[in-house]
Motif scaffolding. Structure first.
Motif, short mmCIF file in Angstrom:
data_model
loop_
_atom_site.label_atom_id
_atom_site.label_comp_id
_atom_site.label_asym_id
_atom_site.label_seq_id
_atom_site.Cartn_x
_atom_site.Cartn_y
_atom_site.Cartn_z
N ALA A 205 0.81 -1.22 0.00
CA ALA A 205 0.00 0.00 0.00
C ALA A 205 0.84 1.27 0.00
O ALA A 205 0.47 2.26 -0.64
CB ALA A 205 -0.94 -0.01 1.20
N ASP A 206 1.97 1.27 0.71
CA ASP A 206 2.79 2.48 0.78
C ASP A 206 3.89 2.51 -0.28
O ASP A 206 4.73 3.42 -0.30
CB ASP A 206 3.41 2.65 2.18
N ARG A 207 3.90 1.51 -1.15
CA ARG A 207 4.82 1.47 -2.29
C ARG A 207 6.30 1.61 -1.88
O ARG A 207 7.07 2.28 -2.55
CB ARG A 207 4.48 2.58 -3.31
N ASP A 208 6.67 0.96 -0.78
CA ASP A 208 8.07 1.07 -0.34
C ASP A 208 8.88 -0.18 -0.70
O ASP A 208 10.03 -0.31 -0.31
CB ASP A 208 8.14 1.32 1.17
N GLY A 209 8.28 -1.10 -1.47
CA GLY A 209 9.01 -2.30 -1.89
C GLY A 209 9.12 -3.37 -0.83
O GLY A 209 9.77 -4.38 -1.05
N ARG A 210 8.48 -3.15 0.32
CA ARG A 210 8.47 -4.15 1.39
C ARG A 210 7.03 -4.40 1.82
O ARG A 210 6.14 -3.58 1.55
CB ARG A 210 9.27 -3.66 2.59
N LEU A 211 6.79 -5.51 2.48
CA LEU A 211 5.46 -5.81 2.98
C LEU A 211 5.47 -5.82 4.50
O LEU A 211 6.21 -6.60 5.12
CB LEU A 211 4.96 -7.17 2.46
N SER A 212 4.67 -4.95 5.08
CA SER A 212 4.48 -4.98 6.53
C SER A 212 3.64 -6.21 6.86
O SER A 212 3.16 -6.92 5.97
CB SER A 212 3.77 -3.72 7.00
N ARG A 213 3.43 -6.44 8.15
CA ARG A 213 2.60 -7.59 8.54
C ARG A 213 1.21 -7.49 7.92
O ARG A 213 0.69 -8.47 7.38
CB ARG A 213 2.49 -7.66 10.07
N GLN A 214 0.61 -6.30 7.99
CA GLN A 214 -0.73 -6.13 7.47
C GLN A 214 -0.76 -6.32 5.95
O GLN A 214 -1.68 -6.94 5.40
CB GLN A 214 -1.26 -4.73 7.83
N GLU A 215 0.24 -5.78 5.27
CA GLU A 215 0.31 -5.93 3.81
C GLU A 215 0.56 -7.37 3.43
O GLU A 215 0.01 -7.87 2.43
CB GLU A 215 1.41 -5.02 3.26
N PHE A 216 1.39 -8.08 4.20
CA PHE A 216 1.65 -9.49 3.93
C PHE A 216 0.37 -10.31 4.08
O PHE A 216 0.10 -11.21 3.28
CB PHE A 216 2.72 -10.00 4.89
N VAL A 217 -0.42 -10.03 5.11
CA VAL A 217 -1.68 -10.73 5.32
C VAL A 217 -2.59 -10.53 4.11
O VAL A 217 -3.22 -11.48 3.61
CB VAL A 217 -2.37 -10.25 6.61
N CYS A 218 -2.66 -9.30 3.61
CA CYS A 218 -3.48 -9.02 2.42
C CYS A 218 -2.98 -9.80 1.21
O CYS A 218 -3.76 -10.35 0.44
CB CYS A 218 -3.49 -7.52 2.12
#
Length: 256
Positions: A205-218
């Motif tokens: 979502a924040d386009r930083d090339g990494r996945l936070s926990r929430q982004e990984f879950v999605c």
């Protein structure tokens, strides 16, 4: 002898539970078994190769049932009277409509959540096509009707647990998981690279090339749904978007 994505994720959950002192079960818990079903080779994704029984709901039909539920339902449930009004539009005899509702209302609480409503709609559609009504709810519809209303913005509790545990397994002592480690997990799904890239873009979502926990879950939820035959969306689905908005973003910054 190899673990597919869902099998690998379930193994991680069992490992975590064992380390916390819980015994290893003799059989896979039902919540995990449902997810492992997505790892079975079902042939080509999409409507072909998925339906092995007339009682199995194809992805496009399930989506239509969900849209109807959202239009008719002001909350998480439809009352028996509200569901009966919807099913009566099929022009089936009221006795058959009531029989369908009784079968679909597994917990017999007089109201239908989405899984029960979808099961009732599917029985109604098949009856209109000339199929005889079963004497009891077929197993594939029982599994659907047993799904309680989703939590955490549309994610089932067992999905959230599995995906979060997997994220923690990938995460180093400090910092988010490395991109290559996450991509290796993605590759286990067997999906084409183009689809994996799209899933990453939708989830980051924040386009930083990494996945936070929430982004990984999605991302894992999108992988799971795609493996089950759902088409990839062009934007993040509303339920996952809501999950991101209601969960505080947690970043694991590397220590200097």
């Amino acid at each position: 002898g190899q673990l597919a994505l869902c099998e690998f994720a379930c193994a991680m959950v069992l490992t975590t539970r064992r380390r916390s002192g819980l015994p290893v079960p003799e059989e896979l818990p039902s919540a995990l078994a449902r997810l492992v079903a997505g790892a079975i080779d079902l042939g080509p994704l999409g409507s072909q190769g998925l339906t092995t029984s007339k009682w199995v709901i194809e992805p496009q039909d399930l989506q239509r049932y969900r849209e109807l539920f959202l239009m008719e339902c002001p909350g998480s449930f439809l009352s028996f009277a509200e569901a009966q009004e919807v099913l009566s539009r099929s022009q089936l005899p009221i006795t058959e409509v009531q029989m369908i509702l009784q079968m679909a209302d597994l917990d017999q609480d007089g109201q239908l959540h989405f899984g029960e409503f979808a099961a009732a709609l599917h029985l109604t559609a098949l009856r209109r096509q000339g199929e005889e009504l079963p004497t009891q709810l077929p197993w594939s519809l029982v599994e659907l009707a047993q799904d309680t209303p989703a939590q955490d913005g549309g994610l089932l509790p067992e999905e959230l647990e599995i995906f979060t545990d997997l994220f923690e397994k990938l995460r180093p002592p400090s910092g988010d998981p490395r991109q290559e480690d996450v991509q290796e997990v993605f590759q286990r799904s067997g999906l084409p690279d183009s689809e994996l890239s799209q899933i990453w873009r939708l989830s980051d979502a924040d386009r930083d090339g990494r996945l936070s926990r929430q982004e990984f879950v999605c991302a894992m939820a999108l992988l799971q749904r795609r493996r089950e035959g759902s088409p990839l969306p062009m934007s993040l689905p509303p339920d996952l978007e809501a999950y991101l908005q209601t969960q505080p973003t947690q970043r694991y910054r590397k220590k200097k």
